[in-house]
Design an enzyme around this catalytic site. Structure first.
Site, PDB file in Angstrom:
ATOM      1  N   ARG A  38       0.832  -1.219   0.000  1.00 12.38           N
ATOM      2  CA  ARG A  38       0.000   0.000   0.000  1.00 12.38           C
ATOM      3  C   ARG A  38       0.859   1.259   0.000  1.00 12.38           C
ATOM      4  O   ARG A  38       0.483   2.278  -0.571  1.00 12.38           O
ATOM      5  CB  ARG A  38      -0.912   0.017   1.232  1.00 12.38           C
ATOM      6  CG  ARG A  38      -2.162  -0.785   1.016  1.00 12.38           C
ATOM      7  CD  ARG A  38      -3.248  -0.387   2.006  1.00 12.38           C
ATOM      8  NE  ARG A  38      -4.528  -0.807   1.507  1.00 12.38           N
ATOM      9  CZ  ARG A  38      -5.413  -1.524   2.198  1.00 12.38           C
ATOM     10  NH1 ARG A  38      -5.156  -1.878   3.435  1.00 12.38           N
ATOM     11  NH2 ARG A  38      -6.558  -1.864   1.663  1.00 12.38           N
ATOM     12  N   GLY A 345      -8.486  -7.521   0.985  1.00 11.19           N
ATOM     13  CA  GLY A 345      -7.356  -7.818   1.868  1.00 11.19           C
ATOM     14  C   GLY A 345      -6.962  -9.283   1.866  1.00 11.19           C
ATOM     15  O   GLY A 345      -5.785  -9.630   1.702  1.00 11.19           O
ATOM     16  N   GLY A 368     -13.271  -3.044   0.126  1.00 11.74           N
ATOM     17  CA  GLY A 368     -14.626  -2.506   0.289  1.00 11.74           C
ATOM     18  C   GLY A 368     -14.914  -1.442  -0.746  1.00 11.74           C
ATOM     19  O   GLY A 368     -16.005  -1.399  -1.331  1.00 11.74           O
TER      20      GLY A 368
HETATM   21  P1  ADP Z   1     -11.525 -10.354   0.974  1.00 15.94           P
HETATM   22  O1  ADP Z   1     -10.766  -9.735   2.116  1.00 15.94           O
HETATM   23  O2  ADP Z   1     -10.605 -10.985  -0.018  1.00 15.94           O
HETATM   24  O3  ADP Z   1     -12.500  -9.426   0.348  1.00 15.94           O
HETATM   25  P2  ADP Z   1     -13.390 -11.549   2.841  1.00 15.94           P
HETATM   26  O4  ADP Z   1     -12.868 -10.645   3.899  1.00 15.94           O
HETATM   27  O5  ADP Z   1     -14.782 -11.336   2.397  1.00 15.94           O
HETATM   28  O6  ADP Z   1     -12.409 -11.545   1.575  1.00 15.94           O
HETATM   29  O7  ADP Z   1     -13.309 -13.054   3.312  1.00 15.94           O
HETATM   30  C1  ADP Z   1     -12.108 -13.720   3.584  1.00 15.94           C
HETATM   31  C2  ADP Z   1     -12.307 -14.850   4.548  1.00 15.94           C
HETATM   32  O8  ADP Z   1     -13.286 -15.732   4.078  1.00 15.94           O
HETATM   33  C3  ADP Z   1     -11.073 -15.672   4.757  1.00 15.94           C
HETATM   34  O9  ADP Z   1     -10.586 -15.444   6.047  1.00 15.94           O
HETATM   35  C4  ADP Z   1     -11.532 -17.110   4.544  1.00 15.94           C
HETATM   36  O10 ADP Z   1     -11.058 -18.000   5.528  1.00 15.94           O
HETATM   37  C5  ADP Z   1     -13.034 -16.981   4.654  1.00 15.94           C
HETATM   38  N1  ADP Z   1     -13.734 -18.064   3.942  1.00 15.94           N
HETATM   39  C6  ADP Z   1     -13.689 -18.350   2.637  1.00 15.94           C
HETATM   40  N2  ADP Z   1     -14.477 -19.400   2.338  1.00 15.94           N
HETATM   41  C7  ADP Z   1     -15.034 -19.806   3.498  1.00 15.94           C
HETATM   42  C8  ADP Z   1     -15.954 -20.840   3.856  1.00 15.94           C
HETATM   43  N3  ADP Z   1     -16.439 -21.689   2.951  1.00 15.94           N
HETATM   44  N4  ADP Z   1     -16.314 -20.950   5.158  1.00 15.94           N
HETATM   45  C9  ADP Z   1     -15.824 -20.077   6.063  1.00 15.94           C
HETATM   46  N5  ADP Z   1     -14.972 -19.066   5.796  1.00 15.94           N
HETATM   47  C10 ADP Z   1     -14.573 -18.945   4.531  1.00 15.94           C
HETATM   48 MG    MG Z   2     -11.196  -9.422   4.204  1.00 14.52          MG
END
Ligand code: ADP
Ligand code: MG
Length: 386
Positions: A38, A345, A368
């Site tokens: 970042r 993230g 976000g």
């Molecule tokens: P990003 O930060 O990439 O936008 P999110 O914050 O929405 O993604 O979600 C990330 C989290 O989702 C990770 O910590 C991962 O462990 C969790 N995750 C992904 N698939 C599953 C699942 N099937 N059940 C529970 N947690 C999950």
């Molecule tokens: Mg996240």
């Protein structure tokens, strides 16, 4: 929206720049080369201002101190890293507003950099407080927003501040908006969106908004669980989060563009038994990753795509047992000739872990914010620059 490039004479001007330095500092109190992307992302704007001999005043937040001074959330480690990256000494003020800041800024020479202490040590930041914004603005001639990732929030340093200073977009903000708006308004077909991760509530609006414009929507993670459940398919004890299934049903779930996992990795509550299962035979188990056949189908679609936008991992990748889906999809994305954009993230952490991050065409600094933008929402920080 006016660009920083439109400002004719920056020499000696006090330029207040909102940046995103919200990096993982960790227990060692050091921002290393794996945690500084970042900071690196905003270097072009800083270097541009250095070239123009401006007085550069940077402001940022770190973590969630909720309006109080938290020792561990001070910007010292960021100051050190930035100083290393630029090979320049950088002054950090003990606060982001007040006499001490004015005194330091009064002493600044052209081409110098000052970093203000964590904005979120003040309640006024998140409240978009005008008095706080005015105090921030009082030390500068020009304001620049270069923090796309916080521009979906109406916070003082991105929104209210624009009332008090001539305001412009920084190079990074401009670039992120350009890449994302081009992707949304003119996606190169076949174009694919991959949505996974846990925060389904923020991702479903993107699916709904872009379904007509994109050719394929591949889902995994909790986003897939929620869609399966809304379709009346048994997901056992899988994580759903705080989502209203009626809202999910407002999406055209039978649209052929929407690809849902048809095999998954499941485990029982104690993660003792991990196995591949077809969708619909769950009992007390939960889904923690997409299965190998789904991986294959997703990978083929990705290989043929000309553009790919990805947010959120396919499974609970932090545990190696459930990392395969995210890894295989990542492999397909970096191998594909299609232009790839990723944001979020956790997905960035995952790709970095797998060693694929450098091969992605564009890594968006905002998770976000990217979702908000892709879902067609108005972003306070960007609106304020118009
Ligand atoms: P990003 O930060 O990439 O936008 P999110 O914050 O929405 O993604 O979600 C990330 C989290 O989702 C990770 O910590 C991962 O462990 C969790 N995750 C992904 N698939 C599953 C699942 N099937 N059940 C529970 N947690 C999950
Ligand atoms: Mg996240």
């Amino acid at each position: 929206m006016k660009s920083i490039k439109e400002v004719k004479d920056l020499k000696g001007k006090r330029v207040l720049v909102r940046v995103d330095f919200n990096v993982p500092v960790g227990d060692d109190g050091v921002v290393d080369g794996k945690e500084d992307w970042r900071i690196k992302a905003v270097l072009p704007t800083i270097k541009y201002l250095l070239e123009k001999e401006a007085k550069i005043i940077l402001m940022a937040h770190l973590g969630r101190p909720d309006g109080e001074v938290v020792e561990k959330m001070k910007l010292g480690p960021v100051q050190d890293r930035l100083s290393d990256l630029l090979d320049l000494s950088i002054t950090r003020t003990p606060d982001c507003v007040g006499d001490i800041v004015s005194e330091v800024v009064d002493e600044m020479q052209a081409g110098e950099i000052v970093l203000l202490e964590n904005l979120r040590f003040h309640q006024g930041e998140k409240r978009n407080d005008e008095e706080f914004a005015e105090k921030l603005a009082s030390i500068a001639d020009i304001y620049i927003n270069d923090a796309f990732s916080v521009s979906h929030r109406a916070h003082a340093s991105v929104s209210a501040i624009t009332k008090f200073l001539p305001s412009y977009a920084g190079l990074l903000l401009e670039k992120e908006i350009k890449i994302l708006s081009d992707a949304v308004s003119n996606p190169k077909s076949p174009a694919t969106i991959i949505m996974g991760g846990a925060k389904a509530k923020t991702k479903l609006p993107v699916i709904k908004f872009l379904m007509n414009k994109f050719d394929h929507i591949l889902v995994g993670g909790v986003v897939a669980n929620v869609i399966l459940k809304a379709k009346g398919i048994d997901v056992g004890e899988s994580m759903i989060g705080d989502i209203d299934l009626e809202d999910v049903k407002k999406i055209d779930l039978d649209n052929k563009k929407l690809c849902i996992p048809f095999d998954v990795i499941v485990c029982n509550s104690k993660i003792k038994k991990v196995e591949v299962s077809s969708i619909g035979e769950m009992g007390d188990e939960k889904i923690l990753d997409i299965g190998p056949d789904t991986e294959e189908v997703y990978s083929k679609i990705i290989a043929d795509s000309k553009m790919i936008i990805w947010n959120g991992p396919m499974g609970k990748f932090e545990n190696e047992k459930f990392a395969s889906g995210t890894r295989k999809v990542a492999e397909a994305v970096v191998k594909s000739k299609g232009y790839s954009i990723i944001g979020g993230g956790d997905i960035i952490t995952a790709l970095d872990q797998f060693g694929y991050l450098d091969e992605v065409d564009y890594v968006c600094t905002g998770g976000g914010a990217m979702l908000e933008f892709l879902a067609g929402g108005k972003m306070p920080g960007i609106e304020a620059l118009k």
